[in-house]
Design an enzyme around this catalytic site. Structure first.
Site, PDB file in Angstrom:
ATOM      1  N   TYR A 137      43.568  11.073 -32.163  1.00 66.07           N
ATOM      2  CA  TYR A 137      44.161  11.150 -33.504  1.00 66.07           C
ATOM      3  C   TYR A 137      43.635  10.016 -34.375  1.00 66.07           C
ATOM      4  O   TYR A 137      43.186   8.985 -33.881  1.00 66.07           O
ATOM      5  CB  TYR A 137      45.686  11.120 -33.444  1.00 66.07           C
ATOM      6  CG  TYR A 137      46.304   9.789 -33.050  1.00 66.07           C
ATOM      7  CD1 TYR A 137      46.698   8.862 -34.013  1.00 66.07           C
ATOM      8  CD2 TYR A 137      46.511   9.460 -31.712  1.00 66.07           C
ATOM      9  CE1 TYR A 137      47.275   7.649 -33.653  1.00 66.07           C
ATOM     10  CE2 TYR A 137      47.085   8.256 -31.338  1.00 66.07           C
ATOM     11  CZ  TYR A 137      47.460   7.351 -32.320  1.00 66.07           C
ATOM     12  OH  TYR A 137      48.016   6.150 -31.964  1.00 66.07           O
ATOM     13  N   CYS A 138      43.696  10.251 -35.685  1.00 70.21           N
ATOM     14  CA  CYS A 138      43.397   9.195 -36.667  1.00 70.21           C
ATOM     15  C   CYS A 138      44.520   9.219 -37.699  1.00 70.21           C
ATOM     16  O   CYS A 138      45.649   9.596 -37.361  1.00 70.21           O
ATOM     17  CB  CYS A 138      42.009   9.381 -37.279  1.00 70.21           C
ATOM     18  SG  CYS A 138      41.757  10.941 -38.134  1.00 70.21           S
ATOM     19  N   PHE A 139      44.264   8.833 -38.935  1.00 68.51           N
ATOM     20  CA  PHE A 139      45.350   8.715 -39.901  1.00 68.51           C
ATOM     21  C   PHE A 139      45.943  10.072 -40.276  1.00 68.51           C
ATOM     22  O   PHE A 139      47.150  10.288 -40.177  1.00 68.51           O
ATOM     23  CB  PHE A 139      44.874   7.988 -41.156  1.00 68.51           C
ATOM     24  CG  PHE A 139      45.962   7.733 -42.164  1.00 68.51           C
ATOM     25  CD1 PHE A 139      46.968   6.818 -41.895  1.00 68.51           C
ATOM     26  CD2 PHE A 139      45.999   8.432 -43.361  1.00 68.51           C
ATOM     27  CE1 PHE A 139      47.989   6.588 -42.810  1.00 68.51           C
ATOM     28  CE2 PHE A 139      47.005   8.201 -44.287  1.00 68.51           C
ATOM     29  CZ  PHE A 139      48.003   7.289 -44.012  1.00 68.51           C
ATOM     30  N   GLY A 190      41.721  13.763 -39.611  1.00 67.72           N
ATOM     31  CA  GLY A 190      40.525  14.165 -40.333  1.00 67.72           C
ATOM     32  C   GLY A 190      39.233  13.746 -39.669  1.00 67.72           C
ATOM     33  O   GLY A 190      39.015  13.967 -38.478  1.00 67.72           O
ATOM     34  N   TRP A 239      48.220  10.488 -37.314  1.00 69.45           N
ATOM     35  CA  TRP A 239      49.329   9.533 -37.223  1.00 69.45           C
ATOM     36  C   TRP A 239      50.370   9.789 -38.293  1.00 69.45           C
ATOM     37  O   TRP A 239      51.562   9.599 -38.062  1.00 69.45           O
ATOM     38  CB  TRP A 239      48.796   8.104 -37.359  1.00 69.45           C
ATOM     39  CG  TRP A 239      49.896   7.089 -37.489  1.00 69.45           C
ATOM     40  CD1 TRP A 239      50.589   6.482 -36.486  1.00 69.45           C
ATOM     41  CD2 TRP A 239      50.471   6.591 -38.712  1.00 69.45           C
ATOM     42  NE1 TRP A 239      51.548   5.638 -36.995  1.00 69.45           N
ATOM     43  CE2 TRP A 239      51.493   5.688 -38.360  1.00 69.45           C
ATOM     44  CE3 TRP A 239      50.205   6.825 -40.056  1.00 69.45           C
ATOM     45  CZ2 TRP A 239      52.248   5.012 -39.323  1.00 69.45           C
ATOM     46  CZ3 TRP A 239      50.961   6.158 -41.016  1.00 69.45           C
ATOM     47  CH2 TRP A 239      51.975   5.264 -40.637  1.00 69.45           C
TER      48      TRP A 239
END
Length: 342
Positions: free
Chosen positions: A84-86, A89, A113
């Protein structure tokens, strides 16, 4: 939201600064760009979008290659991986594509996140009211926190809010060398602890105000605690002073450091009282200073606070702690479990 326990590895692809503020419990930070690289890409993005992405991809490929060489071998190849990232994306896509190409069983957290954070907030509104709380109350230094630990050892279900907050809850309650978590990460840790607990069993906690140091408790938790069973804790002043000398040993060795923190309440206690504190500190009379602080500030302040939160507190059962040693508290905890933990 995913059941995160099914993954053998959770990769947080965000920068170390973002990871430090909050992350999924158990996640490992393998950033595609570090803090400086992330800032550089963000700055360039304002004027040259394609150039920013070009630099970002070059940094990302180099960093992912390093992680593949140094970090991935530490984890099983046949386990499930979540990335996962923010927002779910570009950063997590770069990781996802690399791992999928290699052959890993990998998933990308939809919404990243940000979606996880939204889920945490929703859970902290609905989970705390599921429990029946047993709330320990009592003035500072009376042994509540140590009793809570003994209750846990005795087999009771306990959530130590001050332990999660890494703070003892007063203006001098900071734990030396251990910074508090961010508000977001405190929420994450609190939800993680509540998720381990069984709503069918009583949940023991310590009475707290709205904030523990710099972090704030969820309103749903405070409201639920107020509806619980309150139990008062009492210890004589001699024992309380000794407990302070153990818990605040750093201030006994640095009384001026304590006074520096207490100067913010000088207007509340009055100049004359504060000068007495200064005199005792200068003379190194720390037991006398600790007792005076409790009698003339902490006890009255706690009394006002607890009556606001629990107006009927004086009707609650009282537990006398005559022995604050681990063995003495464990014996009391076992008796309390028999009496209340049903």
């Amino acid at each position: 939201m995913h059941d995160f326990s099914c993954y053998s590895l959770i990769i947080d692809a965000r920068s170390p600064r973002e990871f430090a503020e909050d992350h999924i419990p158990g996640a490992v930070n393998m950033p595609v760009v570090n803090n400086d690289e992330y800032a550089e890409v963000g700055t360039l993005h304002r004027t040259d979008k394609m150039g920013a992405y070009s630099i970002g991809v070059r940094y990302s490929l180099a960093n992912i290659a390093r992680h593949l060489s140094e970090d991935l071998p530490k984890y099983p190849k046949d386990g499930k991986v979540l990335v996962y990232c923010f927002r779910g994306g570009k950063r997590s896509k770069l990781w996802f594509d690399a791992l999928e190409t290699i052959g890993y069983d990998v998933q990308k957290l939809q919404g990243g996140w940000k979606a996880y954070r939204r889920w945490v907030n929703e859970q902290l509104e609905t989970v705390p009211p599921k429990f029946n709380y047993h709330v320990l109350s009592g003035p500072t230094g009376c042994g509540k926190t140590r009793l809570l630990c003994a209750l846990r050892e005795a087999g009771c279900q306990v959530v130590d809010l001050e332990e999660i907050a890494c703070h003892r809850g007063s203006i001098i309650g900071a734990v030396p060398g251990s910074p508090q978590p961010s508000q977001k990460y405190f929420d994450t840790l609190l939800l993680e602890e509540l998720a381990k607990c069984d709503p069918a069993r009583p949940l023991w906690v310590e009475a707290e105000s709205k904030k523990i140091g710099n972090v704030q408790l969820p309103a749903s938790l405070l409201d639920s605690m107020r509806k619980g069973t309150t139990i008062r804790v009492h210890a004589d002043m001699r024992q309380r002073v000794e407990l302070w000398r153990q818990d605040y040993k750093h201030f006994e060795e640095d009384p001026q450091g304590m006074l520096e923190r207490l100067r913010f309440i000088r207007s509340l206690v009055g100049g004359k009282e504060y000068e007495e504190w200064v005199k005792l500190a200068d003379e190194g009379q720390m037991p006398e200073l600790f007792e005076r602080l409790m009698r003339n500030h902490y006890d009255p302040a706690y009394r006002r606070s607890i009556l606001r939160e629990y107006p009927k507190i004086d009707q609650s059962p009282l537990i006398e702690l005559n022995d604050l040693s681990p063995a003495g508290l464990l014996e009391v905890a076992r008796q309390m479990r028999t009496q209340y933990d049903t």
